[in-house]
Each structure stands twice: as structure tokens, then as C-alpha cells.
Design a protein around this motif. Structure first.
Motif, PDB file in Angstrom:
ATOM      1  N   VAL A   7       0.902  -1.153   0.002  1.00  0.00           N
ATOM      2  CA  VAL A   7       0.021   0.023   0.058  1.00  0.00           C
ATOM      3  C   VAL A   7       0.890   1.243  -0.138  1.00  0.00           C
ATOM      4  N   PHE A   8       1.890   1.271   0.890  1.00  0.00           N
ATOM      5  CA  PHE A   8       2.856   2.206   0.868  1.00  0.00           C
ATOM      6  C   PHE A   8       3.583   2.582  -0.410  1.00  0.00           C
ATOM      7  N   ARG A   9       4.122   1.425  -1.086  1.00  0.00           N
ATOM      8  CA  ARG A   9       4.473   1.804  -2.417  1.00  0.00           C
ATOM      9  C   ARG A   9       3.483   2.355  -3.521  1.00  0.00           C
ATOM     10  N   ILE A  10       2.411   1.642  -3.562  1.00  0.00           N
ATOM     11  CA  ILE A  10       1.372   2.117  -4.457  1.00  0.00           C
ATOM     12  C   ILE A  10       1.151   3.536  -4.301  1.00  0.00           C
ATOM     13  N   LEU A  11       0.852   4.126  -3.161  1.00  0.00           N
ATOM     14  CA  LEU A  11       0.564   5.279  -2.979  1.00  0.00           C
ATOM     15  C   LEU A  11       1.742   6.313  -3.233  1.00  0.00           C
ATOM     16  N   SER A  12       2.939   5.816  -2.980  1.00  0.00           N
ATOM     17  CA  SER A  12       4.198   6.804  -3.263  1.00  0.00           C
ATOM     18  C   SER A  12       4.303   6.988  -4.653  1.00  0.00           C
ATOM     19  N   ILE A  13       4.034   5.825  -5.301  1.00  0.00           N
ATOM     20  CA  ILE A  13       4.154   5.832  -6.835  1.00  0.00           C
ATOM     21  C   ILE A  13       3.093   6.747  -7.363  1.00  0.00           C
ATOM     22  N   MET A  14       1.867   6.527  -6.897  1.00  0.00           N
ATOM     23  CA  MET A  14       0.673   7.257  -7.631  1.00  0.00           C
ATOM     24  C   MET A  14       0.635   8.893  -7.354  1.00  0.00           C
ATOM     25  N   ARG A  15       1.453   9.209  -6.357  1.00  0.00           N
ATOM     26  CA  ARG A  15       1.471  10.646  -5.782  1.00  0.00           C
ATOM     27  C   ARG A  15       2.122  11.328  -6.866  1.00  0.00           C
ATOM     28  N   HIS A  16       2.951  10.630  -7.751  1.00  0.00           N
ATOM     29  CA  HIS A  16       3.672  11.451  -8.808  1.00  0.00           C
ATOM     30  C   HIS A  16       2.862  11.670 -10.129  1.00  0.00           C
ATOM     31  N   PHE A  17       1.686  11.089 -10.377  1.00  0.00           N
ATOM     32  CA  PHE A  17       0.933  10.990 -11.325  1.00  0.00           C
ATOM     33  C   PHE A  17      -0.471  11.686 -11.242  1.00  0.00           C
ATOM     34  N   ASP A  18      -0.654  12.901 -11.684  1.00  0.00           N
ATOM     35  CA  ASP A  18      -1.824  13.825 -11.381  1.00  0.00           C
ATOM     36  C   ASP A  18      -2.783  13.263 -12.096  1.00  0.00           C
ATOM     37  N   ASN A  19      -2.899  12.850 -13.406  1.00  0.00           N
ATOM     38  CA  ASN A  19      -3.780  12.417 -14.191  1.00  0.00           C
ATOM     39  C   ASN A  19      -4.230  10.920 -14.202  1.00  0.00           C
ATOM     40  N   GLY A  20      -3.614  10.076 -13.402  1.00  0.00           N
ATOM     41  CA  GLY A  20      -3.880   8.767 -13.120  1.00  0.00           C
ATOM     42  C   GLY A  20      -2.625   7.983 -13.883  1.00  0.00           C
ATOM     43  N   ILE A  21      -2.630   6.767 -13.797  1.00  0.00           N
ATOM     44  CA  ILE A  21      -1.727   6.032 -14.167  1.00  0.00           C
ATOM     45  C   ILE A  21      -2.174   4.443 -14.706  1.00  0.00           C
ATOM     46  N   SER A  22      -1.916   3.858 -15.592  1.00  0.00           N
ATOM     47  CA  SER A  22      -2.393   2.510 -15.939  1.00  0.00           C
ATOM     48  C   SER A  22      -1.952   1.476 -15.138  1.00  0.00           C
ATOM     49  N   ILE A  23      -2.838   0.399 -14.884  1.00  0.00           N
ATOM     50  CA  ILE A  23      -2.485  -0.540 -13.955  1.00  0.00           C
ATOM     51  C   ILE A  23      -1.187  -1.398 -14.410  1.00  0.00           C
ATOM     52  N   GLU A  24      -0.955  -1.373 -15.620  1.00  0.00           N
ATOM     53  CA  GLU A  24       0.167  -2.069 -16.189  1.00  0.00           C
ATOM     54  C   GLU A  24       1.508  -1.410 -15.888  1.00  0.00           C
ATOM     55  N   LYS A  25       1.342   0.125 -16.035  1.00  0.00           N
ATOM     56  CA  LYS A  25       2.611   0.774 -15.563  1.00  0.00           C
ATOM     57  C   LYS A  25       2.677   0.703 -14.204  1.00  0.00           C
ATOM     58  N   LEU A  26       1.819   0.960 -13.290  1.00  0.00           N
ATOM     59  CA  LEU A  26       1.991   0.924 -12.000  1.00  0.00           C
ATOM     60  C   LEU A  26       2.376  -0.565 -11.402  1.00  0.00           C
ATOM     61  N   LYS A  27       2.015  -1.494 -11.998  1.00  0.00           N
ATOM     62  CA  LYS A  27       2.864  -2.876 -11.622  1.00  0.00           C
ATOM     63  C   LYS A  27       4.397  -2.920 -11.847  1.00  0.00           C
ATOM     64  N   ILE A  28       4.624  -2.493 -13.215  1.00  0.00           N
ATOM     65  CA  ILE A  28       6.218  -2.309 -13.735  1.00  0.00           C
ATOM     66  C   ILE A  28       7.062  -1.356 -12.503  1.00  0.00           C
ATOM     67  N   LEU A  29       6.210  -0.011 -12.514  1.00  0.00           N
ATOM     68  CA  LEU A  29       7.045   0.797 -11.349  1.00  0.00           C
ATOM     69  C   LEU A  29       7.192   0.175 -10.112  1.00  0.00           C
ATOM     70  N   ASP A  30       6.046  -0.498  -9.617  1.00  0.00           N
ATOM     71  CA  ASP A  30       6.170  -1.105  -8.395  1.00  0.00           C
ATOM     72  C   ASP A  30       7.263  -2.172  -8.314  1.00  0.00           C
ATOM     73  N   PHE A  31       7.529  -2.909  -9.279  1.00  0.00           N
ATOM     74  CA  PHE A  31       8.564  -4.124  -9.358  1.00  0.00           C
ATOM     75  C   PHE A  31       9.850  -3.280  -9.105  1.00  0.00           C
ATOM     76  N   LEU A  32      10.004  -2.394 -10.151  1.00  0.00           N
ATOM     77  CA  LEU A  32      11.428  -1.462 -10.189  1.00  0.00           C
ATOM     78  C   LEU A  32      11.633  -0.904  -8.836  1.00  0.00           C
ATOM     79  N   TYR A  33      10.429  -0.437  -8.302  1.00  0.00           N
ATOM     80  CA  TYR A  33      10.645   0.277  -7.045  1.00  0.00           C
ATOM     81  C   TYR A  33      11.341  -0.904  -5.864  1.00  0.00           C
ATOM     82  N   LEU A  34      10.737  -2.059  -6.162  1.00  0.00           N
ATOM     83  CA  LEU A  34      11.426  -3.100  -5.145  1.00  0.00           C
ATOM     84  C   LEU A  34      12.806  -3.658  -5.218  1.00  0.00           C
ATOM     85  N   PHE A  35      12.917  -3.601  -6.665  1.00  0.00           N
ATOM     86  CA  PHE A  35      14.248  -4.419  -7.162  1.00  0.00           C
ATOM     87  C   PHE A  35      14.874  -3.579  -8.356  1.00  0.00           C
ATOM     88  N   PRO A  36      15.281  -2.503  -7.871  1.00  0.00           N
ATOM     89  CA  PRO A  36      15.990  -1.361  -8.740  1.00  0.00           C
ATOM     90  C   PRO A  36      17.322  -2.332  -9.466  1.00  0.00           C
TER      91      PRO A  36
END
Length: 84
Positions: free
Chosen positions: A14-43
Motif C-alpha cells: 500500500v505504501f509503495r502504490i501510494l508513493s508511486i501514484m502521488r507522482h501522477f496527477d492524471n492517473g496511471i495505468s495498472i500495467e505501468k503501476l505494476k512495472i514501477l512497483d516491481f522496479l521500486y522493489l528491485f532497482p
């Protein structure tokens, strides 16, 4: 020995998803969110990316400085789908 990794923690998710989403004012696709979450954890997996756009070549040089993790990560594809 008890090992903890944030990818198995729902509160950290939940923390990761919220911290990623706060950078996108107009929303974000679920696919992009999944990829960014993965790279957030495993840079360190960013270093394995082959093709980079020309405008991000300087970023690729910075990515080379990312340290390798101390734990062994399983298969990237399996790990990505396990996070879902």
C-alpha cells in the motif's frame, strides 16, 4: 532464521502504490503501476535493461551505480507475477 522482504508485506505494498501514484496527477495505468512497483522493489533489475531512449543515456550511467542485493532473487518473471 526469519527473513523479511517487503514484496510479501501488504502494508508495504500500500505504501509503495501510494508513493508511486502521488507522482501522477492524471492517473496511471495498472500495467505501468505494476512495472514501477516491481522496479521500486528491485532497482538492480534496471541495470539489465537493454535498450534505452537517447534522452535517458545519462540516466543509464547513474543506474550502473546501483548496488547488487545481498539476497538471491528468484526468476524475474515469476517474481513479477507473484507480486500481483
Amino acid at each position: 532464521m526469519i527473513l523479511y522482504h517487503p514484496y510479501k508485506d501488504s502494508n508495504h505494498c500500500v505504501f509503495r502504490i501510494l508513493s508511486i501514484m502521488r507522482h501522477f496527477d492524471n492517473g496511471i495505468s495498472i500495467e505501468k503501476l505494476k512495472i514501477l512497483d516491481f522496479l521500486y522493489l528491485f532497482p538492480h533489475f534496471i541495470k539489465e535493461m537493454d535498450s534505452w531512449p537517447r534522452n535517458l543515456i545519462s540516466f543509464r550511467k547513474k543506474v550502473a551505480n546501483i548496488a547488487e542485493p545481498f539476497e538471491k532473487t528468484p526468476n524475474k518473471k515469476k517474481l513479477f507475477f507473484d507480486m500481483e
